[in-house]
Design a protein around this motif. Structure first.
Motif, mmCIF file in Angstrom:
data_model
loop_
_atom_site.group_PDB
_atom_site.id
_atom_site.type_symbol
_atom_site.label_atom_id
_atom_site.label_comp_id
_atom_site.label_asym_id
_atom_site.label_seq_id
_atom_site.Cartn_x
_atom_site.Cartn_y
_atom_site.Cartn_z
ATOM 1 N N ALA A 92 -21.019 54.957 86.039
ATOM 2 C CA ALA A 92 -20.767 56.391 85.893
ATOM 3 C C ALA A 92 -19.277 56.691 85.922
ATOM 4 O O ALA A 92 -18.774 57.500 85.135
ATOM 5 C CB ALA A 92 -21.483 57.159 86.996
ATOM 6 N N THR A 93 -18.552 56.027 86.819
ATOM 7 C CA THR A 93 -17.103 56.234 86.907
ATOM 8 C C THR A 93 -16.412 55.768 85.628
ATOM 9 O O THR A 93 -15.530 56.461 85.105
ATOM 10 C CB THR A 93 -16.530 55.473 88.114
ATOM 11 O OG1 THR A 93 -17.161 55.931 89.307
ATOM 12 C CG2 THR A 93 -15.026 55.690 88.226
ATOM 13 N N ALA A 94 -16.822 54.612 85.126
ATOM 14 C CA ALA A 94 -16.228 54.101 83.888
ATOM 15 C C ALA A 94 -16.500 55.044 82.717
ATOM 16 O O ALA A 94 -15.614 55.283 81.880
ATOM 17 C CB ALA A 94 -16.774 52.703 83.583
ATOM 18 N N LEU A 99 -14.780 59.224 78.860
ATOM 19 C CA LEU A 99 -14.964 60.555 78.285
ATOM 20 C C LEU A 99 -13.710 61.399 78.437
ATOM 21 O O LEU A 99 -13.279 62.086 77.506
ATOM 22 C CB LEU A 99 -16.147 61.256 78.950
ATOM 23 C CG LEU A 99 -17.546 60.853 78.491
ATOM 24 C CD1 LEU A 99 -18.610 61.466 79.397
ATOM 25 C CD2 LEU A 99 -17.789 61.281 77.045
ATOM 26 N N ARG A 100 -13.099 61.349 79.606
ATOM 27 C CA ARG A 100 -11.888 62.162 79.830
ATOM 28 C C ARG A 100 -10.720 61.670 78.988
ATOM 29 O O ARG A 100 -9.836 62.449 78.617
ATOM 30 C CB ARG A 100 -11.520 62.150 81.315
ATOM 31 C CG ARG A 100 -12.502 62.919 82.184
ATOM 32 C CD ARG A 100 -11.967 63.123 83.593
ATOM 33 N NE ARG A 100 -12.898 63.890 84.406
ATOM 34 C CZ ARG A 100 -13.022 65.209 84.384
ATOM 35 N NH1 ARG A 100 -12.269 65.908 83.553
ATOM 36 N NH2 ARG A 100 -13.880 65.828 85.153
ATOM 37 N N SER A 101 -10.704 60.371 78.693
ATOM 38 C CA SER A 101 -9.587 59.839 77.908
ATOM 39 C C SER A 101 -9.680 60.219 76.437
ATOM 40 O O SER A 101 -8.661 60.352 75.761
ATOM 41 C CB SER A 101 -9.521 58.315 78.043
ATOM 42 O OG SER A 101 -10.639 57.702 77.437
ATOM 43 N N ILE A 102 -10.911 60.407 75.927
ATOM 44 C CA ILE A 102 -11.042 60.722 74.501
ATOM 45 C C ILE A 102 -11.241 62.202 74.216
ATOM 46 O O ILE A 102 -11.053 62.642 73.092
ATOM 47 C CB ILE A 102 -12.207 59.937 73.851
ATOM 48 C CG1 ILE A 102 -13.560 60.367 74.421
ATOM 49 C CG2 ILE A 102 -12.006 58.449 74.001
ATOM 50 C CD1 ILE A 102 -14.746 59.764 73.682
ATOM 51 N N VAL A 103 -11.581 62.982 75.262
ATOM 52 C CA VAL A 103 -11.877 64.393 75.005
ATOM 53 C C VAL A 103 -10.632 65.145 74.551
ATOM 54 O O VAL A 103 -10.718 66.155 73.850
ATOM 55 C CB VAL A 103 -12.490 65.055 76.257
ATOM 56 C CG1 VAL A 103 -11.432 65.306 77.329
ATOM 57 C CG2 VAL A 103 -13.203 66.348 75.882
ATOM 58 N N GLY A 107 -10.693 65.564 67.208
ATOM 59 C CA GLY A 107 -11.598 64.999 66.220
ATOM 60 C C GLY A 107 -12.465 63.857 66.685
ATOM 61 O O GLY A 107 -13.438 63.512 66.016
ATOM 62 N N MET A 108 -12.159 63.268 67.844
ATOM 63 C CA MET A 108 -12.926 62.099 68.269
ATOM 64 C C MET A 108 -14.326 62.480 68.728
ATOM 65 O O MET A 108 -15.290 61.770 68.453
ATOM 66 C CB MET A 108 -12.188 61.357 69.394
ATOM 67 C CG MET A 108 -10.827 60.796 68.995
ATOM 68 S SD MET A 108 -10.898 59.667 67.581
ATOM 69 C CE MET A 108 -11.848 58.301 68.245
ATOM 70 N N VAL A 109 -14.451 63.582 69.468
ATOM 71 C CA VAL A 109 -15.754 64.037 69.949
ATOM 72 C C VAL A 109 -15.760 65.560 69.942
ATOM 73 O O VAL A 109 -14.708 66.203 69.889
ATOM 74 C CB VAL A 109 -16.062 63.546 71.388
ATOM 75 C CG1 VAL A 109 -16.220 62.038 71.431
ATOM 76 C CG2 VAL A 109 -14.964 64.000 72.356
ATOM 77 N N ILE A 118 -19.662 65.349 80.944
ATOM 78 C CA ILE A 118 -18.853 65.088 82.134
ATOM 79 C C ILE A 118 -19.418 65.852 83.333
ATOM 80 O O ILE A 118 -19.545 65.314 84.436
ATOM 81 C CB ILE A 118 -17.385 65.480 81.874
ATOM 82 C CG1 ILE A 118 -16.738 64.478 80.915
ATOM 83 C CG2 ILE A 118 -16.595 65.538 83.191
ATOM 84 C CD1 ILE A 118 -15.360 64.899 80.417
ATOM 85 N N ALA A 119 -19.779 67.124 83.122
ATOM 86 C CA ALA A 119 -20.318 67.939 84.207
ATOM 87 C C ALA A 119 -21.634 67.357 84.725
ATOM 88 O O ALA A 119 -21.869 67.322 85.944
ATOM 89 C CB ALA A 119 -20.524 69.375 83.730
#
Length: 326
Positions: A92-94, A99-103, A107-109, A118-119
């Motif tokens: 879950a942490t990974a 998710l936080r790195s690509i958000v 255009g990525m997501v 994430i929530a």
């Protein structure tokens, strides 16, 4: 991917397919395959594999039972596999970090979907039973939304794009191939009809985008071209600047598309850089001050010298040469 990795991926997919089909009874094979990220052929192969999975005893009433065709898929006996796999705290942490790195990469997501995920993960980690609606998701630029949708729907695009190397805004029609991440920036990889080649369009430089009614039709070889992900292809038709970079200015090699040629005595670096317009390159080099010296070509040397002399003359005319004009 190794054989063990392929088996691990398939096992995870098989374990999650039963809860998916229980939640979507009667779904067609094509739609299910798209949701699960596999081909229809692979999905049917997975379903046939599930016939042989189940509880110890492996007889009637023990094995998973399904009724499926390309039109409809239903689970008639789940053998207890009726919930998706749970993430461990490490997993879950990974996933949260990813998710936080690509958000934040345009255009990525879909940022709204990513923040909702994430929530949910954060709520599961802390043991909350409900998840608050995410209001803090960044608003995606209209051009980014349009491009991402066109890629998903395989539609051609008309782009208004700022080219940093040419210091020019252009309009062109492209056939999207995919969205890629290169050197921490997100790009649209597409076939440019004007250039008749694969090009990368950085999302933060797309000023406007319009999805066209026609389907995207990049040539078959376009997506397979490995050089298409090279941001700075060595095009001999583009002028080449030769530069001498002071040792303490070595950072410019990481910030600009320069190729190191040699390290000189004392630590200075000789490098080259392609440029599209003389005016843009001269302005760029002047910004480095004495940290970068132009060695060639002669027309670039002359352009930098003329601009330097003009700036110095304006400086002196304004009485800013260090002499008290009072």
């Amino acid at each position: 991917m190794s054989a063990n990795s392929r088996l691990s991926v398939r096992l995870s997919r098989l374990l999650n397919m039963i809860p998916y089909f229980i939640a979507n009874p009667g779904i067609g094979a094509a739609e299910a395959a798209e949701d699960l990220g596999v081909s229809t052929k692979q999905l049917m192969s997975d379903l046939n594999q599930l016939w042989m999975c189940g509880l110890p005893g492996y007889g009637p009433g023990d094995l998973i039972d399904l009724s499926f065709s390309e039109e409809s898929i239903e689970v008639t006996f789940s053998a207890g596999i009726d919930r998706p796999l749970r993430l461990t705290s490490t997993e879950a942490t990974a996933l949260l970090v990813a998710l936080r790195s690509i958000v934040g990469m345009p255009g990525m997501v879909d940022p709204t979907a990513a923040y909702a995920a994430i929530a949910k993960i954060e709520a599961a980690i802390v043991g909350e039973s409900t998840v608050a609606i995410v209001d803090s998701a960044p608003v995606e630029a209209p051009a980014v939304t349009t491009v991402r949708a066109a890629v998903s729907r395989h539609r051609a695009l008309r782009l208004v794009y700022y080219s940093a190397s040419r210091d020019l805004v252009t309009e062109r029609v492209v056939d999207p191939i995919r969205i890629v991440l290169v050197d921490n920036n997100s790009y649209l990889q597409a076939w440019c009809r004007e250039a008749e080649g694969v090009r990368l369009f950085r999302f933060d430089r797309i000023e406007a985008a319009t999805e066209l009614a026609e389907p995207a039709r990049p040539p078959d070889h376009a997506a397979e071209d490995a050089t298409a992900l090279d941001l700075f292809q060595d095009d001999p038709a583009v002028p080449l600047a030769r530069l001498r970079i002071q040792a303490d200015y070595g950072w410019v090699l990481d910030q600009y598309p320069m190729n190191k040629v040699a390290v000189l005595p004392g630590g200075d670096i000789e490098a080259t850089m392609r440029f599209a317009t003389l005016d843009w390159m001269a302005r760029l080099l002047l910004g480095f001050g004495s940290g970068v010296e132009v060695l060639g070509p002669p027309e670039l040397v002359a352009a930098v010298r003329e601009r330097s002399q003009a700036a110095l003359a304006a400086y002196e005319a304004a009485g800013l040469n260090g002499v008290d004009q009072a």
